[in-house]
Scaffold this active site. Structure first.
Site, PDB file in Angstrom:
ATOM      1  N   LYS A  75       7.085  -0.979   5.873  1.00  0.00           N
ATOM      2  CA  LYS A  75       5.963  -1.657   5.223  1.00  0.00           C
ATOM      3  C   LYS A  75       5.557  -2.919   6.001  1.00  0.00           C
ATOM      4  O   LYS A  75       6.159  -3.237   7.011  1.00  0.00           O
ATOM      5  CB  LYS A  75       6.313  -1.958   3.765  1.00  0.00           C
ATOM      6  CG  LYS A  75       6.476  -0.672   2.921  1.00  0.00           C
ATOM      7  CD  LYS A  75       5.153   0.008   2.613  1.00  0.00           C
ATOM      8  CE  LYS A  75       5.192   1.452   2.175  1.00  0.00           C
ATOM      9  NZ  LYS A  75       6.081   1.855   1.114  1.00  0.00           N
TER      10      LYS A  75
HETATM   11  C1  LIG Z   1       6.291   2.817  -0.045  1.00  0.00           C
HETATM   12  C2  LIG Z   1       5.494   3.037  -1.267  1.00  0.00           C
HETATM   13  C3  LIG Z   1       6.042   2.934  -2.549  1.00  0.00           C
HETATM   14  C4  LIG Z   1       7.513   2.787  -2.787  1.00  0.00           C
HETATM   15  O1  LIG Z   1       8.061   1.703  -2.162  1.00  0.00           O
HETATM   16  P1  LIG Z   1       9.669   1.554  -2.110  1.00  0.00           P
HETATM   17  O2  LIG Z   1       9.871   0.100  -1.847  1.00  0.00           O
HETATM   18  O3  LIG Z   1      10.145   2.428  -1.003  1.00  0.00           O
HETATM   19  O4  LIG Z   1      10.192   1.973  -3.423  1.00  0.00           O
HETATM   20  C5  LIG Z   1       5.207   3.036  -3.634  1.00  0.00           C
HETATM   21  N1  LIG Z   1       3.892   3.253  -3.491  1.00  0.00           N
HETATM   22  C6  LIG Z   1       3.328   3.386  -2.278  1.00  0.00           C
HETATM   23  C7  LIG Z   1       1.858   3.606  -2.187  1.00  0.00           C
HETATM   24  C8  LIG Z   1       4.113   3.309  -1.123  1.00  0.00           C
HETATM   25  O5  LIG Z   1       3.561   3.461   0.077  1.00  0.00           O
END
Ligand SMILES: *Cc1c(COP(=O)(O)O)cnc(C)c1O
Length: 387
Positions: free
Chosen positions: A184
């Site tokens: 991210k």
């Molecule tokens: C990555 C992601 C999540 C989940 O994030 P985590 O921290 O891995 O639980 C939820 N929604 C979207 C759109 C994502 O890209």
């Protein structure tokens, strides 16, 4: 040129030194470093409350629970997302209702949300996703919220830092959730943050993220109860963020704008480099806003090409470039498709876009050579495949 991965986290000496400090401190789980990260994050977004959690999925679950969603309640979200956005609706026994997307931003379509609100009546929560890091049309969604009286939970897993009409995502609706997963915009390895201005939501989340333990009961300085005393007031979860993760987070957060600027620079080079190719490049619709550019997603104009999207990704990999797909939409995933009888025809825009979309690497640590290499590889493959 070594293989260019789709994503590579940017971890500096600051993060490493801070983690080492935490490791030596004797306090590894939620403690002072997490408190600091939460304080910094609240300041960054302007939110009254910022609560660290061990993933965005956990944060979304807690937020939906705090909004009072339970068995049989209706929740609207988009099919054009990661499964986490929708699975948390099922955790609570609620009923997901899926909307199609806007053809330019790929974010949830407010028109489709309105159609579903009229069709289903009592919808409790709407969960928009700021897809790829561009804000949804929050004006329209907030207007719908006033008219129809639902609550809003923003999935901002892609949206740090992103603005809508100059305001940073984090305080625009009832509650917002960010992700610090490894790929991210900023990372703590695994982690997430929930922001809200609503004290009742914050209180509930703080209790539920750690076993349903109420801290009010053992406020050491105001209470006559001893410091070991606590009360369990609900069957909560184990969703707290560790100080080891927060040590990474405090430094990542300081770099969030710099990372964004570097991704923007890559996007500018890509858009320029691909301008003559049969590609639909991603478009930002409000020039004055910040797009986090978590993802750089192109669409192949397949009618002009002799290769499919899947072949394109294979050829990129063979050339040394990691690409990905965000996402196979939920209405094409076995569980969602079967359980809720979802059909391609009900989501024409997501169906069309997702059939030919490809995400290219745009992580902040990419070198100039790596960026040029990706541009050349894409050009070579597509120019050879022109009809
Ligand atoms: C990555 C992601 C999540 C989940 O994030 P985590 O921290 O891995 O639980 C939820 N929604 C979207 C759109 C994502 O890209």
């Amino acid at each position: 040129m070594n293989f260019i991965p789709f994503a590579r986290p940017e971890i500096g000496e600051d993060e490493i030194a801070e983690v080492t400090k935490v490791l030596r401190s004797g306090w590894l789980t939620t403690g002072p470093k997490t408190k600091q990260f939460e304080k910094d994050f609240a300041a960054f977004t302007g939110a009254s409350f910022a609560m660290g959690v061990n993933s965005a999925t956990a944060g979304l679950h807690l937020a939906l629970e705090a909004l009072g969603v339970g068995e049989g309640d209706k929740v609207i979200t988009t099919v054009h997302t990661f499964t986490a956005t929708a699975e948390i609706i099922r955790y609570l026994g609620a009923e997901p209702i899926f909307a199609d997307i806007d053809p330019v931003t790929y974010c949830i379509s407010p028109d489709d949300v309105e159609r579903l609100l009229k069709l289903h009546g009592d919808v409790k929560v709407v969960i928009p996703v700021h897809y790829a890091g561009q804000s949804c049309d929050m004006d329209r969604l907030l207007q719908l919220r006033s008219t129809y009286g639902f609550r809003m939970l923003e999935d901002a897993a892609h949206a740090l830092p992103t603005t809508f009409n100059g305001k940073i995502i984090g305080t625009l609706s009832d509650v917002t959730v960010f992700s610090f997963y490894a790929n991210k915009t900023i990372t703590t390895g695994e982690g997430g943050m929930v922001t809200t201005d609503d004290e009742a939501i914050a209180k509930r989340i703080k209790v539920m993220r750690l076993h349903g333990i109420s801290k009010d009961a053992f406020s050491r300085f105001q209470s006559t109860k001893p410091s070991w005393y606590y009360e369990v007031i609900a069957p909560g979860y184990k969703y707290n963020l560790t100080d080891i993760a927060s040590a990474i987070g405090v430094h990542q957060l300081k770099k969030a704008y710099d990372f964004r600027d570097r991704r923007q620079a890559i996007v500018d080079i890509y858009n320029q480099g691909f301008s003559e190719l049969p590609i639909i490049c991603p478009r930002q619709i409000r020039d004055n806003d910040l797009h986090s550019w978590h993802l750089y997603v192109i669409q192949l104009e397949e009618e002009k090409l002799n290769i499919s999207r899947n072949e394109f990704i294979e050829q990129l990999a063979a050339a040394g470039v990691g690409a990905s797909v965000h996402y196979i939409p939920l209405h094409q995933q076995p569980y969602w498709k079967k359980t809720f009888d979802l059909k391609d025809a009900d989501f024409p825009i997501s169906t069309k876009v997702s059939s030919c979309h490809v995400s290219l690497p745009n992580f902040p640590g990419m070198t100039k050579d790596e960026i040029s290499f990706v541009v050349s590889a894409v050009k070579d493959i597509l120019n050879k495949a022109l009809k």
